[in-house]
Design a protein around this motif. Structure first.
Motif, mmCIF file in Angstrom:
data_model
loop_
_atom_site.group_PDB
_atom_site.id
_atom_site.type_symbol
_atom_site.label_atom_id
_atom_site.label_comp_id
_atom_site.label_asym_id
_atom_site.label_seq_id
_atom_site.Cartn_x
_atom_site.Cartn_y
_atom_site.Cartn_z
ATOM 1 N N ARG A 1 0.815 -1.209 0.000
ATOM 2 C CA ARG A 1 0.000 0.000 0.000
ATOM 3 C C ARG A 1 0.867 1.287 0.000
ATOM 4 O O ARG A 1 0.575 2.264 -0.705
ATOM 5 N N ALA A 2 1.945 1.093 0.821
ATOM 6 C CA ALA A 2 2.802 2.275 0.931
ATOM 7 C C ALA A 2 3.411 2.664 -0.419
ATOM 8 O O ALA A 2 3.500 3.843 -0.767
ATOM 9 N N THR A 3 3.820 1.613 -1.197
ATOM 10 C CA THR A 3 4.436 1.881 -2.512
ATOM 11 C C THR A 3 3.439 2.578 -3.426
ATOM 12 O O THR A 3 3.763 3.540 -4.130
ATOM 13 N N ILE A 4 2.203 2.063 -3.391
ATOM 14 C CA ILE A 4 1.168 2.678 -4.238
ATOM 15 C C ILE A 4 0.941 4.125 -3.844
ATOM 16 O O ILE A 4 0.875 5.018 -4.693
ATOM 17 N N GLU A 5 0.874 4.323 -2.519
ATOM 18 C CA GLU A 5 0.695 5.704 -2.046
ATOM 19 C C GLU A 5 1.804 6.628 -2.584
ATOM 20 O O GLU A 5 1.570 7.750 -2.958
ATOM 21 N N GLN A 6 3.033 5.992 -2.638
ATOM 22 C CA GLN A 6 4.194 6.758 -3.092
ATOM 23 C C GLN A 6 4.146 7.045 -4.599
ATOM 24 O O GLN A 6 4.477 8.126 -5.050
ATOM 25 N N ALA A 7 3.662 6.004 -5.357
ATOM 26 C CA ALA A 7 3.670 6.118 -6.821
ATOM 27 C C ALA A 7 2.688 7.162 -7.319
ATOM 28 O O ALA A 7 2.914 7.790 -8.348
ATOM 29 N N ARG A 8 1.590 7.350 -6.613
ATOM 30 C CA ARG A 8 0.556 8.264 -7.129
ATOM 31 C C ARG A 8 1.076 9.698 -7.385
ATOM 32 O O ARG A 8 0.887 10.229 -8.486
ATOM 33 N N PRO A 9 1.755 10.209 -6.371
ATOM 34 C CA PRO A 9 2.291 11.561 -6.658
ATOM 35 C C PRO A 9 3.296 11.540 -7.817
ATOM 36 O O PRO A 9 3.342 12.478 -8.624
ATOM 37 N N ASN A 10 4.099 10.448 -7.967
ATOM 38 C CA ASN A 10 5.044 10.339 -9.092
ATOM 39 C C ASN A 10 4.312 10.402 -10.425
ATOM 40 O O ASN A 10 4.743 11.093 -11.356
ATOM 41 N N GLU A 11 3.191 9.653 -10.505
ATOM 42 C CA GLU A 11 2.366 9.678 -11.722
ATOM 43 C C GLU A 11 1.955 11.106 -12.052
ATOM 44 O O GLU A 11 2.100 11.580 -13.178
ATOM 45 N N ALA A 12 1.493 11.762 -11.014
ATOM 46 C CA ALA A 12 0.985 13.125 -11.205
ATOM 47 C C ALA A 12 2.114 14.058 -11.677
ATOM 48 O O ALA A 12 1.948 14.850 -12.613
ATOM 49 N N ALA A 13 3.272 13.882 -11.044
ATOM 50 C CA ALA A 13 4.411 14.746 -11.397
ATOM 51 C C ALA A 13 4.847 14.517 -12.843
ATOM 52 O O ALA A 13 5.158 15.440 -13.580
ATOM 53 N N ARG A 14 4.822 13.207 -13.197
ATOM 54 C CA ARG A 14 5.253 12.852 -14.537
ATOM 55 C C ARG A 14 4.296 13.416 -15.592
ATOM 56 O O ARG A 14 4.723 13.970 -16.623
ATOM 57 N N ALA A 15 3.019 13.320 -15.277
ATOM 58 C CA ALA A 15 2.031 13.877 -16.201
ATOM 59 C C ALA A 15 2.251 15.370 -16.354
ATOM 60 O O ALA A 15 2.228 15.919 -17.471
ATOM 61 N N GLN A 16 2.510 16.014 -15.194
ATOM 62 C CA GLN A 16 2.777 17.462 -15.230
ATOM 63 C C GLN A 16 3.998 17.764 -16.099
ATOM 64 O O GLN A 16 4.002 18.664 -16.936
ATOM 65 N N LEU A 17 5.046 16.920 -15.890
ATOM 66 C CA LEU A 17 6.296 17.067 -16.639
ATOM 67 C C LEU A 17 6.052 16.958 -18.138
ATOM 68 O O LEU A 17 6.562 17.731 -18.949
ATOM 69 N N GLU A 18 5.227 15.953 -18.478
ATOM 70 C CA GLU A 18 4.925 15.749 -19.893
ATOM 71 C C GLU A 18 4.197 16.949 -20.488
ATOM 72 O O GLU A 18 4.481 17.387 -21.599
ATOM 73 N N ARG A 19 3.255 17.467 -19.688
ATOM 74 C CA ARG A 19 2.511 18.644 -20.172
ATOM 75 C C ARG A 19 3.473 19.824 -20.386
ATOM 76 O O ARG A 19 3.418 20.517 -21.401
ATOM 77 N N ASN A 20 4.377 19.977 -19.390
ATOM 78 C CA ASN A 20 5.361 21.057 -19.516
ATOM 79 C C ASN A 20 6.222 20.880 -20.767
ATOM 80 O O ASN A 20 6.495 21.827 -21.503
ATOM 81 N N LEU A 21 6.632 19.609 -20.941
ATOM 82 C CA LEU A 21 7.486 19.298 -22.091
ATOM 83 C C LEU A 21 6.784 19.640 -23.402
ATOM 84 O O LEU A 21 7.345 20.278 -24.289
ATOM 85 N N LEU A 22 5.550 19.203 -23.479
ATOM 86 C CA LEU A 22 4.769 19.473 -24.686
ATOM 87 C C LEU A 22 4.631 20.969 -24.926
ATOM 88 O O LEU A 22 4.787 21.453 -26.046
ATOM 89 N N ALA A 23 4.372 21.681 -23.825
ATOM 90 C CA ALA A 23 4.226 23.143 -23.955
ATOM 91 C C ALA A 23 5.535 23.771 -24.431
ATOM 92 O O ALA A 23 5.543 24.654 -25.298
ATOM 93 N N THR A 24 6.638 23.268 -23.874
ATOM 94 C CA THR A 24 7.944 23.807 -24.258
ATOM 95 C C THR A 24 8.250 23.508 -25.728
ATOM 96 O O THR A 24 8.718 24.367 -26.478
ATOM 97 N N VAL A 25 7.954 22.248 -26.098
ATOM 98 C CA VAL A 25 8.174 21.870 -27.505
ATOM 99 C C VAL A 25 7.339 22.747 -28.424
ATOM 100 O O VAL A 25 7.803 23.243 -29.445
ATOM 101 N N LYS A 26 6.081 22.953 -28.002
ATOM 102 C CA LYS A 26 5.215 23.782 -28.837
ATOM 103 C C LYS A 26 5.766 25.208 -28.945
ATOM 104 O O LYS A 26 5.812 25.804 -30.023
#
Lengths: 143, 411
Positions: free
Chosen positions: B4-29
């Motif tokens: 459970r603890a690992t899952i709890e930990q991964a969720r924020p990572n997912e969110a950060a990564r999605a944010q990162l991807e959005r940033n990346l896309l915006a930068t590329v654009k």
């Protein structure tokens, strides 16, 4: 009475030469006066005649003349050790300041613009005339 | 299974990564937009560290006239115009090789051989070791600006020339017009004096007969002499003023430049001068002459003036011979009018073109304007005039005018 140096008028305009001669006479100068019609004639007079030693001369020199112009005559006279002390009065219709400057640099005694105030001009000639014997170096090669 | 603890930990990572991807896309654009804007404005190329072209934009292809395929893999020598020295390019390469930005103006050559100027910035992209991994080259077309600057320099030089000309005229006029005035004024005074002498002689006789002796000098000598010089001075001034007006009008006359048959022109002139030539026993030979581009009337005046001078300044002890020749030299038709006359001493050859300058004022009439006007007339038609001594005596005047078919400038 000592009549002073012989005045050599170098001017291509005959009228100017007559006016200078007559007005100097009217102003009371009794110097001998000769007229040369261009720069070449006066250079021939000085550089080919050999019996100049006994006489003193004063040159009245126009600038714009055919053949050799007055500035060239001035330059040649002032570059010659025998004639460089000869008094030369530039007498010309040109008032270009660079021209005046150039003549002074080359060593003319006085620069006068035509038309001339003859009373003052005659006075200037008298004063220079008195100096001529002092200015002329003793002729070379005579005993 | 992840606890459970690992899952709890991964969720924020997912969110950060999605944010990162959005940033990346915006930068590329954003990068994409910046590049599009750059392409819209500038000529852009990218090269590898060896200078081989790996990218060009449309503007590069348009200005260089090479296709993208022709350019990729080449280096920039393909557009080298040969204008700049090897040292210029060595300095460029040593600057960008050190990872520094280079800026400067370069003249390039397009595929069809035409030239264009570009203001150039070369920006090195560096790798982790600080070595250039590629160069981005951004250029702006400044061909028009360069042409404008050159035109500006040309106009400035022309203006300078005109000013010198004007100065020379002012100088001449101040002397030459004052010279007759000195006579008018001086002999006016002589007249006054002569009148005073007459007046005194008359007054002395108190109304009785005046002895002729006392009037002789003023009436016979002084007054006629003064009047002669006054009248000559006035007519000299009139001639000079008329000449000046004629000279100043020259710049305003409209020229008709067209192919000119100079042989035909000379036939006309010689026919008009026939009497003058026959009278002096002159012999004129005209060889086949090249055609040039010039104004018929004005160029005719130049040749008429040269022939007239040859007659005027002939050597009286031998029959006058005039030869007119022509050749093509460097895109110009060069005509020579050679005579066996008096000739002109080398030190006077430049002076004959000066306004109002006359070599032999006593012997010949004329206002001293012929050659000055000829020079002016020819300069307005991109022509020239100069004088040399004819071998064996006499003068040779050369006139150059644009030839009918100037060869195209080599690329």
């Amino acid at each position: 009475m000592n009549q002073g140096p012989t005045i050599l008028i170098v001017d291509d305009d005959e009228g100017h030469a007559i006016l200078i001669r007559q007005n100097l006479e009217i102003a009371g100068l009794n110097n001998r006066i000769e007229h040369f019609r261009d720069g070449q004639a006066i250079l021939d007079f000085f550089f080919t005649r050999r019996d100049l030693a006994d006489e003193t001369y004063l040159v009245l020199l126009d600038i714009r003349m055919p053949k050799v112009d007055g500035i060239e005559v001035l330059r040649r006279l002032k570059a010659d050790p025998e004639f460089r002390k000869l008094p030369v009065i530039m007498l010309t219709t040109t008032e270009d300041s660079r021209e005046v400057e150039r003549c002074h640099q080359l060593g003319c005694s006085v620069y006068i613009q035509k038309p001339v105030d003859y009373d003052r001009f005659a006075e200037a000639i008298r004063r220079i005339g008195l100096l001529v014997p002092l200015l002329l170096v003793p002729p070379l090669g005579l005993p | 299974m992840p606890d459970r603890a690992t899952i709890e930990q991964a969720r924020p990572n997912e969110a950060a990564r999605a944010q990162l991807e959005r940033n990346l896309l915006a930068t590329v654009k954003e990068l994409h937009d910046v590049k599009a804007a750059l392409d819209e404005h500038s000529i852009v190329a990218i090269t590898d560290p060896a200078g081989r072209i790996t990218y060009v934009n449309d503007k590069f292809c348009a200005i260089s006239q090479f296709s993208r395929e022709e350019l990729l893999g080449q280096d920039h020598r393909i557009i080298n115009s040969g204008t700049h020295s090897p040292a210029f390019f060595r300095h460029l390469w040593s600057t960008i090789g050190r990872g520094q930005v280079w800026q400067g103006e370069i003249r390039n050559r397009a595929k069809n051989g035409s030239f264009y100027w570009v203001e150039t910035t070369i920006y090195p992209f560096l790798d982790d070791a600080g070595k250039p991994r590629q160069y981005v080259v951004i250029r702006t077309d400044i061909t028009q600006r360069k042409a404008d600057v050159a035109e500006l320099h040309r106009i400035a030089a022309e203006l300078d020339e005109k000013n010198k000309e004007l100065e020379a005229i002012v100088y001449t006029v101040s002397h030459d017009l004052r010279s007759p005035l000195v006579n008018v004024q001086g002999f006016g005074q002589q007249l006054t004096r002569a009148c005073e002498a007459i007046h005194a002689a008359v007054a002395a006789e108190g109304g009785g007969p005046v002895p002729a002796e006392r009037l002789r000098q003023p009436v016979d000598v002084a007054i006629p002499q003064a009047l002669r010089f006054i009248n000559a001075g006035v007519s000299k001034m009139e001639t000079l003023l008329a000449g000046l007006l004629r000279y100043s009008r020259l710049g305003r006359v409209a020229l008709t430049i067209r192919p000119l048959n100079v042989n035909g022109l000379l036939t006309e002139i010689l026919a008009a001068m026939k009497f003058q030539l026959d009278e002096t026993g002159a012999e004129v030979r005209v060889e086949p002459l090249p055609t040039c581009l010039a104004d018929h009337i004005q160029t005719g005046q130049v040749f008429a003036n040269l022939l007239d001078n040859a007659v005027k300044y002939r050597e009286p002890t031998r029959p006058l011979r005039i030869v007119v020749r022509g050749r093509i030299h460097d895109g110009h038709a060069v005509y020579t009018v050679a005579d066996n006359g008096l000739g002109i001493a080398p030190e006077h050859q430049a002076k004959v073109f000066e306004i109002f300058h006359r070599l032999n004022p006593d012997a010949n009439t004329g206002e001293g304007l012929g050659l000055t006007i000829a020079q002016r007339v020819l300069e307005r038609q991109q022509g020239k005039i100069w004088v040399e001594t004819t071998p064996g005596g006499g003068s040779t005047f050369s006139v150059s005018l644009p030839a009918i078919d100037p060869p195209a400038p080599s690329p």
